[in-house]
Design a protein around this motif. Structure first.
Motif, mmCIF file in Angstrom:
data_model
loop_
_atom_site.group_PDB
_atom_site.id
_atom_site.type_symbol
_atom_site.label_atom_id
_atom_site.label_comp_id
_atom_site.label_asym_id
_atom_site.label_seq_id
_atom_site.Cartn_x
_atom_site.Cartn_y
_atom_site.Cartn_z
ATOM 1 N N ILE A 293 31.743 29.167 32.441
ATOM 2 C CA ILE A 293 33.057 29.580 32.954
ATOM 3 C C ILE A 293 33.074 31.078 33.216
ATOM 4 C CG2 ILE A 293 35.506 29.771 32.386
ATOM 5 C CD1 ILE A 293 34.460 26.967 33.304
ATOM 6 N N LEU A 294 32.396 31.832 32.393
ATOM 7 C CA LEU A 294 32.288 33.271 32.627
ATOM 8 C C LEU A 294 31.614 33.537 33.978
ATOM 9 C CD1 LEU A 294 32.779 36.083 31.502
ATOM 10 C CD2 LEU A 294 30.598 35.913 30.286
ATOM 11 N N LYS A 295 30.603 32.751 34.289
ATOM 12 C CA LYS A 295 29.923 32.851 35.585
ATOM 13 C C LYS A 295 30.879 32.508 36.726
ATOM 14 C CE LYS A 295 25.989 30.941 38.146
ATOM 15 N NZ LYS A 295 24.858 29.957 38.097
ATOM 16 N N GLN A 296 31.704 31.476 36.534
ATOM 17 C CA GLN A 296 32.662 31.092 37.573
ATOM 18 C C GLN A 296 33.716 32.182 37.786
ATOM 19 O OE1 GLN A 296 31.686 28.295 39.245
ATOM 20 N NE2 GLN A 296 30.104 28.552 37.682
ATOM 21 N N MET A 297 34.106 32.867 36.724
ATOM 22 C CA MET A 297 35.068 33.957 36.859
ATOM 23 C C MET A 297 34.478 35.091 37.699
ATOM 24 S SD MET A 297 37.800 32.906 35.478
ATOM 25 C CE MET A 297 37.252 31.265 35.980
ATOM 26 N N LYS A 298 33.202 35.339 37.540
ATOM 27 C CA LYS A 298 32.541 36.357 38.360
ATOM 28 C C LYS A 298 32.557 35.943 39.826
ATOM 29 C CE LYS A 298 29.382 37.821 34.658
ATOM 30 N NZ LYS A 298 27.964 37.839 34.209
ATOM 31 N N GLU A 299 32.369 34.643 40.075
ATOM 32 C CA GLU A 299 32.401 34.139 41.447
ATOM 33 C C GLU A 299 33.806 34.253 42.036
ATOM 34 O OE1 GLU A 299 29.810 32.674 43.468
ATOM 35 O OE2 GLU A 299 28.717 33.873 41.996
ATOM 36 N N LEU A 300 34.816 33.941 41.241
ATOM 37 C CA LEU A 300 36.192 34.081 41.709
ATOM 38 C C LEU A 300 36.509 35.534 42.037
ATOM 39 C CD1 LEU A 300 38.176 31.777 39.222
ATOM 40 C CD2 LEU A 300 37.679 31.304 41.614
ATOM 41 N N ASN A 301 36.006 36.436 41.214
ATOM 42 C CA ASN A 301 36.311 37.853 41.384
ATOM 43 C C ASN A 301 35.585 38.471 42.575
ATOM 44 O OD1 ASN A 301 37.727 40.194 40.284
ATOM 45 N ND2 ASN A 301 35.700 40.999 39.798
ATOM 46 N N SER A 302 34.363 38.000 42.818
ATOM 47 C CA SER A 302 33.555 38.573 43.898
ATOM 48 C C SER A 302 33.838 37.963 45.260
ATOM 49 C CB SER A 302 32.062 38.393 43.577
ATOM 50 O OG SER A 302 31.719 37.013 43.599
ATOM 51 N N GLY A 303 34.547 36.836 45.269
ATOM 52 C CA GLY A 303 34.807 36.144 46.523
ATOM 53 C C GLY A 303 33.811 35.042 46.801
ATOM 54 N N GLY A 304 32.856 34.848 45.891
ATOM 55 C CA GLY A 304 31.898 33.747 46.041
ATOM 56 C C GLY A 304 32.612 32.408 46.042
ATOM 57 N N ILE A 305 33.713 32.332 45.294
ATOM 58 C CA ILE A 305 34.640 31.205 45.351
ATOM 59 C C ILE A 305 35.962 31.770 45.864
ATOM 60 C CG2 ILE A 305 35.866 29.424 44.063
ATOM 61 C CD1 ILE A 305 33.620 29.453 42.019
ATOM 62 N N GLN A 306 36.443 31.249 46.977
ATOM 63 C CA GLN A 306 37.675 31.759 47.548
ATOM 64 C C GLN A 306 38.862 31.456 46.633
ATOM 65 O OE1 GLN A 306 38.067 33.685 50.324
ATOM 66 N NE2 GLN A 306 35.824 33.752 50.240
ATOM 67 N N SER A 307 39.593 32.483 46.285
ATOM 68 C CA SER A 307 40.753 32.309 45.413
ATOM 69 C C SER A 307 41.628 33.537 45.487
ATOM 70 C CB SER A 307 40.318 32.077 43.958
ATOM 71 O OG SER A 307 39.909 33.304 43.369
ATOM 72 N N ARG A 308 42.767 33.477 44.857
ATOM 73 C CA ARG A 308 43.693 34.607 44.796
ATOM 74 C C ARG A 308 43.213 35.659 43.806
ATOM 75 N NH1 ARG A 308 46.626 30.285 43.372
ATOM 76 N NH2 ARG A 308 48.124 30.702 45.041
ATOM 77 N N PHE A 309 42.123 35.394 43.076
ATOM 78 C CA PHE A 309 41.650 36.323 42.050
ATOM 79 C C PHE A 309 40.575 37.283 42.550
ATOM 80 C CE2 PHE A 309 43.180 32.518 39.820
ATOM 81 C CZ PHE A 309 44.146 33.099 39.015
ATOM 82 N N ASN A 310 40.293 37.243 43.834
ATOM 83 C CA ASN A 310 39.273 38.113 44.407
ATOM 84 C C ASN A 310 39.607 39.582 44.144
ATOM 85 O OD1 ASN A 310 37.272 39.323 45.904
ATOM 86 N ND2 ASN A 310 37.763 38.289 47.818
ATOM 87 N N GLY A 311 38.755 40.260 43.359
ATOM 88 C CA GLY A 311 38.941 41.663 43.041
ATOM 89 C C GLY A 311 40.012 41.950 42.011
ATOM 90 N N LYS A 312 40.610 40.902 41.431
ATOM 91 C CA LYS A 312 41.724 41.095 40.485
ATOM 92 C C LYS A 312 41.289 41.054 39.015
ATOM 93 C CE LYS A 312 44.618 41.137 43.917
ATOM 94 N NZ LYS A 312 45.548 40.050 44.187
ATOM 95 N N LEU A 313 40.033 40.706 38.744
ATOM 96 C CA LEU A 313 39.571 40.530 37.363
ATOM 97 C C LEU A 313 38.707 41.702 36.919
ATOM 98 C CD1 LEU A 313 38.503 36.764 37.590
ATOM 99 C CD2 LEU A 313 40.773 37.717 37.122
ATOM 100 N N ASP A 314 39.009 42.241 35.758
ATOM 101 C CA ASP A 314 38.223 43.329 35.179
ATOM 102 C C ASP A 314 37.084 42.711 34.371
ATOM 103 O OD1 ASP A 314 37.152 45.523 33.976
ATOM 104 O OD2 ASP A 314 39.019 46.217 33.044
#
Length: 496
Positions: A293-314
């Motif tokens: 899940i930590l890996k998936q959060m990195k994908e959400l943050n980087s845009g690897g997975i399209q989501s509203r969290f792109n660039g929003k996670l520290d």
């Protein structure tokens, strides 16, 4: 009781009192019975039927019918005072009292209001780890599938739906409550009223704009429960500027609902709960879930997975927490994943007790009063009669005490390197979940302690927030410095 339930109950009791005393004129009877009918209709339409109110519904309908019959044929005063009439009225009064009791002790409630300034959004994700076989099924083609719910600070919530706490689909909900009812030895209908419980989150709301990204906290439930029993903890943290990622550890929850509508339940086939082994299967599966899940959060943050969290996670400030076995998982993941900067164990026993942990990062243990009592009793001589009551052999007791000493050694090592240990008086194991809010009857079952549920939830939320504020945001930390007059229930024990 909900407001319309309370109004209906009061009107029903007044109607019954007037019928019993026979001081109801035809006009008054018509007015009161009409009011009862309107209250019943409004309650069923607006708030919805629940079985706890069944006796109030029945008495209301019976009383209205009695009034209508009296309007047609007024009985004599002697008939009114017959023993049978008294018995009937007393019986109906008793049924109302039963309904009141059931409604109070099995209440429809909303989660505690988050204490932060931000509104809260929530979104559910489905992830599949193609690199891992599913341990808990016989199909060799099965891969590990996880449902994850994310709570976060929300911006504009206009047009967003307030999120129900439990699944809305009727078929899925029935499967869900059946899975939760089974370990409690209850028929599923008893939990049907859960469908009315509301959260303080908005489904799929936009993430609140911020100059800096939000710290991330990964949350792990206890064995056999699920992420929804930690919703208020997640909402509270999100309202203070955190993104909380709660995992349902599939086949180790009471119930997990997947997008296609199928529901998985608790599977005990691979239960290996030896706390001393370094190869505990369950602990490893859950820790790998956290890593995935930590890996998936990195994908959400980087845009690897399209989501509203792109660039929003520290992703440079990540915490982990958990209850019970989820607490053990949080500790194990914290030890093995360098990216985790702060961790919290909510009344969870540790595993891999023979390992030499070298944790120098901040970690907090929050323990229940029940756990402390077990620790204190471990130094006392326990009779064979007491062992029988505890369902333990002398050898099992010796091993249990040995494990406690090993666990204390690990906790002491963590505290000596900047960790924190607190005890909360009046708490038992499930006071660290939202389960403490569901019914005060849980105290009679020994699942929760003497502390009032909302107070217990508030204390846990405040100390968890203060800990993460200090170590992930660089603010706060005042509560961690020692006893506070605002929280007399919290103690800072000496190193054991």
């Amino acid at each position: 009781m909900r407001s319309l339930e309370l109004m209906l109950t009061i009107i029903c009791m007044l109607l019954l009192v007037h019928l019993f005393s026979y001081k109801l004129t035809k006009l008054t009877g018509a007015v009161v019975s009409a009011a009862s009918g309107v209250a019943l209709f409004m309650q069923l339409i607006i708030e919805g039927y629940r079985w706890q109110m069944l006796f109030v519904y029945c008495v209301t309908v019976i009383s209205i019918n009695v009034v209508m019959l009296r309007r047609r044929n007024t009985p004599t005063r002697d008939k009114t005072k017959s023993p049978l009439a008294y018995i009937c009225y007393l019986l109906m009064g008793g049924l109302i009292v039963i309904s009141i009791g059931l409604s109070v002790y099995l209440p429809v409630f909303n989660l505690p209001t988050p204490t932060g300034a931000d509104k809260v959004g929530t979104q559910i994700f489905y992830f599949k780890d193609e690199s891992r076989d599913e341990t808990f099924t016989d199909d060799p083609a099965d891969k590990r599938e996880l449902m994850v719910q994310i709570w976060y600070p929300a911006g504009q919530t206009k047009g967003s739906k307030e999120s129900p706490l439990f699944p809305e689909d009727k078929k899925v909900f029935k499967k869900f409550i059946a899975a939760y009812a089974e370990p409690l030895n209850l028929p599923p209908f008893v939990l049907d009223y859960w469908k009315y419980m509301k959260s303080h989150s908005y489904e799929d709301a936009e993430v609140k704009a911020s100059e800096t990204p939000y710290p991330v906290i990964i949350l792990n439930h206890g064995m056999g429960t699920g992420r929804l029993l930690h919703a208020s903890q997640a909402e509270n943290l999100a309202s203070h500027g955190y993104v909380v990622v709660a995992i349902d550890h599939t086949y180790n929850t009471a119930a997990t609902v997947f997008p296609d509508g199928h529901v998985t339940s608790f599977n005990t086939d691979e239960m290996d709960m030896d706390r001393n082994t370094s190869s505990n299967l369950l602990l490893e599966v859950w820790t790998q879930d956290v890593k995935f899940i930590l890996k998936q959060m990195k994908e959400l943050n980087s845009g690897g997975i399209q989501s509203r969290f792109n660039g929003k996670l520290d992703m440079g400030n990540i915490g982990v927490m958990g209850h019970s076995f989820g607490g053990a998982t949080a500790f194990n993941a914290y030890d093995s994943i360098s990216e985790l900067k702060a961790g919290v164990d909510l009344d969870g026993s540790l595993f891999n007790l023979d390992s030499k942990y070298e944790i120098t990062k901040p970690f907090m243990f929050i323990q229940s009063e029940d756990f402390i009592k077990i620790q204190e009793n471990s130094s006392k001589e326990i009779s064979d009669q007491d062992l029988t009551k505890m369902n333990l052999t002398r050898e099992e007791l010796i091993k249990l005490i040995d494990n406690m000493h090993k666990e204390n050694d690990i906790i002491n090592q963590v505290i000596q390197h900047g960790g924190t240990l607190i005890d909360i008086k009046g708490t038992a194991h499930y006071n660290f979940t939202d389960f403490q809010l569901y019914s005060s009857l849980l105290n009679l079952m020994g699942m929760t302690g003497e502390i009032e549920g909302s107070r217990g939830a508030y204390i846990v939320n405040q100390y968890v927030l203060d800990f993460f504020d200090k170590h992930l945001k660089g603010t706060g930390g005042q509560l961690l410095e020692g006893p506070s007059p605002d929280f007399p229930e919290v103690e800072f024990p000496q190193i054991r």
